[in-house]
Motif scaffolding. Structure first.
Motif, mmCIF file in Angstrom:
data_model
loop_
_atom_site.group_PDB
_atom_site.id
_atom_site.type_symbol
_atom_site.label_atom_id
_atom_site.label_comp_id
_atom_site.label_asym_id
_atom_site.label_seq_id
_atom_site.Cartn_x
_atom_site.Cartn_y
_atom_site.Cartn_z
ATOM 1 N N ILE A 34 -5.617 10.793 -2.194
ATOM 2 C CA ILE A 34 -5.767 9.338 -2.044
ATOM 3 C C ILE A 34 -6.735 9.100 -0.890
ATOM 4 O O ILE A 34 -6.435 9.400 0.264
ATOM 5 N N ALA A 35 -7.905 8.559 -1.213
ATOM 6 C CA ALA A 35 -8.987 8.442 -0.245
ATOM 7 C C ALA A 35 -9.427 6.993 -0.096
ATOM 8 O O ALA A 35 -9.073 6.127 -0.905
ATOM 9 N N VAL A 36 -10.230 6.733 0.939
ATOM 10 C CA VAL A 36 -10.721 5.389 1.212
ATOM 11 C C VAL A 36 -11.944 5.504 2.111
ATOM 12 O O VAL A 36 -12.103 6.491 2.837
ATOM 13 N N ASP A 37 -12.836 4.512 2.029
ATOM 14 C CA ASP A 37 -13.913 4.370 3.020
ATOM 15 C C ASP A 37 -13.371 3.511 4.153
ATOM 16 O O ASP A 37 -13.285 2.284 4.020
ATOM 17 N N ILE B 206 1.470 6.749 -6.864
ATOM 18 C CA ILE B 206 0.401 7.682 -7.246
ATOM 19 C C ILE B 206 0.880 9.125 -7.099
ATOM 20 O O ILE B 206 0.705 9.958 -8.002
ATOM 21 N N LYS B 207 1.520 9.426 -5.972
ATOM 22 C CA LYS B 207 1.980 10.798 -5.722
ATOM 23 C C LYS B 207 3.102 11.199 -6.666
ATOM 24 O O LYS B 207 3.303 12.396 -6.911
ATOM 25 N N SER B 208 3.842 10.225 -7.199
ATOM 26 C CA SER B 208 4.910 10.558 -8.141
ATOM 27 C C SER B 208 4.339 11.057 -9.468
ATOM 28 O O SER B 208 5.017 11.759 -10.222
ATOM 29 N N ILE B 209 3.094 10.698 -9.749
ATOM 30 C CA ILE B 209 2.429 11.165 -10.973
ATOM 31 C C ILE B 209 1.970 12.603 -10.789
ATOM 32 O O ILE B 209 2.221 13.467 -11.632
ATOM 33 N N ARG B 210 1.267 12.847 -9.675
ATOM 34 C CA ARG B 210 0.804 14.197 -9.330
ATOM 35 C C ARG B 210 0.696 14.295 -7.822
ATOM 36 O O ARG B 210 -0.147 13.624 -7.208
ATOM 37 N N PRO B 211 1.517 15.125 -7.186
ATOM 38 C CA PRO B 211 1.475 15.224 -5.721
ATOM 39 C C PRO B 211 0.139 15.720 -5.179
ATOM 40 O O PRO B 211 -0.178 15.487 -4.013
ATOM 41 N N ASP B 212 -0.651 16.405 -6.032
ATOM 42 C CA ASP B 212 -1.910 16.965 -5.552
ATOM 43 C C ASP B 212 -3.066 15.975 -5.604
ATOM 44 O O ASP B 212 -4.177 16.302 -5.198
ATOM 45 N N LEU B 213 -2.847 14.758 -6.107
ATOM 46 C CA LEU B 213 -3.925 13.762 -6.134
ATOM 47 C C LEU B 213 -4.310 13.379 -4.713
ATOM 48 O O LEU B 213 -3.456 13.082 -3.873
ATOM 49 N N LEU C 284 0.832 -1.202 0.000
ATOM 50 C CA LEU C 284 0.000 0.000 0.000
ATOM 51 C C LEU C 284 0.869 1.255 0.000
ATOM 52 O O LEU C 284 0.588 2.221 -0.732
ATOM 53 N N GLY C 285 1.920 1.251 0.795
ATOM 54 C CA GLY C 285 2.823 2.395 0.823
ATOM 55 C C GLY C 285 3.472 2.639 -0.521
ATOM 56 O O GLY C 285 3.590 3.792 -0.975
ATOM 57 N N ASP C 286 3.897 1.563 -1.187
ATOM 58 C CA ASP C 286 4.502 1.702 -2.517
ATOM 59 C C ASP C 286 3.491 2.234 -3.534
ATOM 60 O O ASP C 286 3.822 3.079 -4.374
ATOM 61 N N LEU C 287 2.249 1.721 -3.454
ATOM 62 C CA LEU C 287 1.204 2.169 -4.373
ATOM 63 C C LEU C 287 0.935 3.661 -4.191
ATOM 64 O O LEU C 287 0.860 4.420 -5.177
ATOM 65 N N CYS C 288 0.795 4.103 -2.945
ATOM 66 C CA CYS C 288 0.503 5.514 -2.680
ATOM 67 C C CYS C 288 1.654 6.408 -3.136
ATOM 68 O O CYS C 288 1.429 7.493 -3.699
ATOM 69 N N ALA C 289 2.887 5.957 -2.903
ATOM 70 C CA ALA C 289 4.044 6.735 -3.352
ATOM 71 C C ALA C 289 4.074 6.834 -4.867
ATOM 72 O O ALA C 289 4.408 7.894 -5.440
ATOM 73 N N CYS D 179 0.726 4.804 5.814
ATOM 74 C CA CYS D 179 0.829 4.037 4.560
ATOM 75 C C CYS D 179 0.643 4.912 3.334
ATOM 76 O O CYS D 179 0.628 4.401 2.213
ATOM 77 N N GLY D 180 0.459 6.219 3.531
ATOM 78 C CA GLY D 180 0.363 7.123 2.397
ATOM 79 C C GLY D 180 -1.032 7.540 1.991
ATOM 80 O O GLY D 180 -1.203 8.261 1.006
ATOM 81 N N VAL D 181 -2.059 7.098 2.731
ATOM 82 C CA VAL D 181 -3.447 7.469 2.418
ATOM 83 C C VAL D 181 -3.742 8.833 3.048
ATOM 84 O O VAL D 181 -3.441 9.065 4.219
ATOM 85 N N ASP D 182 -4.358 9.720 2.270
ATOM 86 C CA ASP D 182 -4.584 11.092 2.703
ATOM 87 C C ASP D 182 -5.859 11.306 3.495
ATOM 88 O O ASP D 182 -5.930 12.183 4.355
ATOM 89 N N PHE D 183 -6.923 10.519 3.188
ATOM 90 C CA PHE D 183 -8.259 10.946 3.594
ATOM 91 C C PHE D 183 -9.186 9.754 3.681
ATOM 92 O O PHE D 183 -9.119 8.850 2.847
ATOM 93 N N SER D 184 -10.042 9.742 4.701
ATOM 94 C CA SER D 184 -11.095 8.733 4.804
ATOM 95 C C SER D 184 -12.454 9.417 4.821
ATOM 96 O O SER D 184 -12.621 10.464 5.464
#
Length: 361
Positions: free
Chosen positions: A61-64, A52-59, A45-50, A124-129
Motif C-alpha cells: 500500500i503506497a502513496v505519494d 486491502i491486507k485481508s485480501i492479500r497481506p503481501d500487497l 483510511l485505517g479500515d481501507l488499508c486493513a 493508518c496502515g500505509v506501507d510506503f511513500s
C-alpha cells in the motif's frame, strides 16, 4: 511456474468495491497507490488499508506523500510537512558564530520530517511513500520546483540520507526519484515529453550524484519520464542502458526499480508513437523495472483499461513474452515494512514523535 507481481494499480473510492477486490486478488498485482480521493479520515483510511491486507497481506500500500504540495493526507491530525526546499534553506542558515550549524539543523529537521511522515502513514496502515525527490533544483522544472532539497548534489545527498534515516526509524523504506534527474528540463512529463540534451558525463557528475552517494541506503528508485538524447533515444524508464547498464552495473544499485505513472501522456511515448498501457508496462519490465505504476485508470470506464492490462499481461506471461523474475519479486517484498506500526494514539503521545515535530521548520 514462479510468479512476479509487477503492477501497482489504484482504486476509485474510499472503500473497496467487489471489482476492486477482484483486481487486488490478481496474482500480477503488486499493490496499489492511494490518492486524495481515497481519503476521508484516519479511521476510514485505517479500515481501507486493513480491508486491502485481508485480501492479500503481501500487497504493497503506497502513496505519494513527500511534504509541501505533494501530500495526499492533510487533515484529521496529519502533520503539514514542509516542502523539501525548506530543509535545503535551513542548510545555509548558520547561527551567529557557529559555522556549519545550519547543516546540522537541516539534517536533524530532515530526519524528523522522515520520521513524522512514515510514522503517521504507518499508523493508518500505509506501507510506503514514494519519497524522497533527489532531483536537483536547476530553476528550470516547474513540476519539481520546491519538491527538491536544492541545487548542490552533496547537500541533496546528505539531506535525503537524513530523511531516509527518519523513514527507517519508523520502519519504512524509501524511493529516490526521478533517476537520473528531472530538474534540468522545463517540460512537465505529465503532459509533454521532456528531453535533456546533456552528455552522460555531465549528468553523472551532477544530477545523478545522489544515486551514487546513496546507493547503499536506497530501497527503491523511480526513473524519470525524460529522454536523455545523448545517452539513449528511449525515456529512462524504458531504457536498459540507464536501468541495467548505468543504475545497476555502474552505480551498483540493488533495490527495486519502479516506473513513474505510465498513464501520463509522455510516459508512453517511444520512437514517435504512443504505446498502449500494456506495451508500456512490458517495455518497462523488459528494460529492467521491477514494478510498473498505472494510476487513475480505475476512474475511467469502470476501470476497463486496468482489466485489459491484467488480461494481456497474463497472456504475455503464458506466451513467455515476459518471464517471471524471482529477483524482482524479492525486491518488491522487501519494500514491505518488517516491524509493527505504532497505533496513532500511542504515536502522538510518544516523546520521540513530539520531539520530531518540534524540529520541523
Amino acid at each position: 511456474m514462479s510468479i512476479h507481481a509487477p503492477l501497482i494499480i489504484d482504486i476509485a473510492g474510499t472503500t473497496l468495491t467487489a471489482v476492486d477486490r477482484r483486481r487486488l486478488a490478481h496474482p500480477l498485482v503488486a499493490g496499489l497507490i492511494l490518492f486524495g480521493r481515497n481519503w476521508q479520515s484516519r479511521a476510514q483510511l485505517g479500515d481501507l488499508c486493513a480491508d486491502i491486507k485481508s485480501i492479500r497481506p503481501d500487497l504493497l500500500i503506497a502513496v505519494d506523500h513527500e511534504g509541501g504540495r505533494v501530500q495526499r493526507f492533510r487533515t484529521d491530525g496529519f502533520t503539514h510537512l514542509p516542502p523539501m526546499r525548506a530543509l535545503g534553506q535551513l542548510w545555509t542558515e548558520d547561527d551567529k558564530g557557529q559555522p556549519g550549524s545550519g547543516v546540522l539543523k537541516a539534517c536533524e529537521a530532515a530526519t524528523s520530517a522522515g520520521f513524522v511522515l512514515a510514522s503517521e502513514l504507518r499508523a493508518c496502515g500505509v506501507d510506503f511513500s514514494f519519497t524522497p525527490v533527489l532531483d536537483l533544483d536547476h530553476g528550470e522544472s516547474s513540476v519539481i520546483g520546491d519538491r527538491a532539497f536544492g541545487r548542490d548534489p552533496r547537500a541533496v545527498s546528505l539531506l535525503a540520507r537524513s530523511l531516509m534515516q527518519g523513514l527507517l526509524q519508523a520502519g519504512m523504506g524509501n524511493c529516490g526519484k526521478h533517476f537520473p534527474g528531472h530538474g534540468a528540463v522545463k517540460a512537465d512529463s505529465h503532459v509533454a515529453q521532456p528531453v535533456d540534451k546533456r552528455s552522460l558525463k555531465a549528468i553523472l557528475s551532477d544530477d545523478a550524484l545522489p544515486y551514487r552517494h546513496l546507493g547503499s541506503v536506497l530501497t527503491a528508485v523511480m526513473p524519470a519520464h525524460v529522454i536523455y538524447s545523448k545517452v539513449d533515444d528511449r525515456p529512462a524508464g524504458f531504457s536498459s542502458r540507464w536501468l541495467q547498464g548505468i543504475l545497476r552495473e555502474q552505480l551498483g544499485f540493488q533495490g527495486a526499480v519502479c516506473t513513474d505513472d505510465l498513464s501520463m501522456v509522455a510516459a508512453r511515448q517511444m520512437h514517435g508513437r504512443t504505446l498502449s498501457y500494456t506495451e508500456a508496462v512490458l517495455t518497462a519490465l523488459q528494460a529492467g523495472c521491477d514494478l510498473a505504476l498505472l494510476c487513475n485508470r480505475s476512474t475511467d470506464n469502470g476501470g476497463a483499461e486496468l482489466d485489459q492490462v491484467l488480461d494481456q499481461l497474463a497472456q504475455a506471461q503464458v506466451k513467455s513474452h515476459v518471464q517471471p523474475n524471482e529477483a524482482s519479486e524479492e525486491r518488491r517484498l522487501n519494500l514491505l515494512p518488517r516491524t509493527p506500526a505504532r497505533p496513532w494514539d500511542e504515536l502522538v503521545r510518544s516523546t520521540d514523535y513530539m520531539q520530531a515535530l518540534e524540529r520541523l521548520p
